[in-house]
Write an enzyme that holds these catalytic residues in place. Sequence first.
Site: not given
Length: 206
Positions: A17, A47, A51, A53, A57, A158, A170
């Site tokens: 990310w 992440h 992974h 969440d 998070h 989310h 994800e």
Amino acid sequence: MDVFDITAPLVRGMPVWPGDTPYQFNLQWTIDQSGSVNVGRLTLSTHTGTHIDAPYHFDETGKKVHQLDLRTYMGPARVIHLPGRTTISQADLLPYGLRGVERLLIRTDAWQGREEFPQTIPHLSPDAVPLLQEIGVRLLGVDVPSIDPIDSKELAAHHALHQHGIHILEGIVLNHVPEGDYELIALPLPIVDGDGSPVRAVLRAK
């Protein structure tokens, strides 16, 4: 029995990310240095790659990784193929007859060049979430880095999933996996107070 590894390989230079911790693996000790063993050192975000969440998070009051029920991340799963979408809506899911599916994995084929982080991704429309809860989904997995748009700060999908008791997986790799029913195993590490965790995710054909 066919086994599909749906985990993104952890390799130096892999996309993360924007602004997050780059993945690194180095040998802290070599056999020459220690006289007996090689010992590696990992640097990575929670992440990185494939992974889960934890609710913490994106929700200060949500459960942390060590508090999650492991049974959510193992058991019967369904893979469906939804290519060419910008959003995944309730209308996209209805034709599949998903009632009773507890773990739904969506193959979009949108992230083809996995050596670079995508600029845009198909994302889940919050209007699909009540349907997912109604049919019994407990875990939703996607083959892109997030279930929300890359530039989202609200993280509407989310939060909607969390409010309906649905957990998030994800960054899975599904381009080699046909639609159908499988057994999923995608267990997080027991990271105390963690907001997420890399997983080794596999599917076993039934």
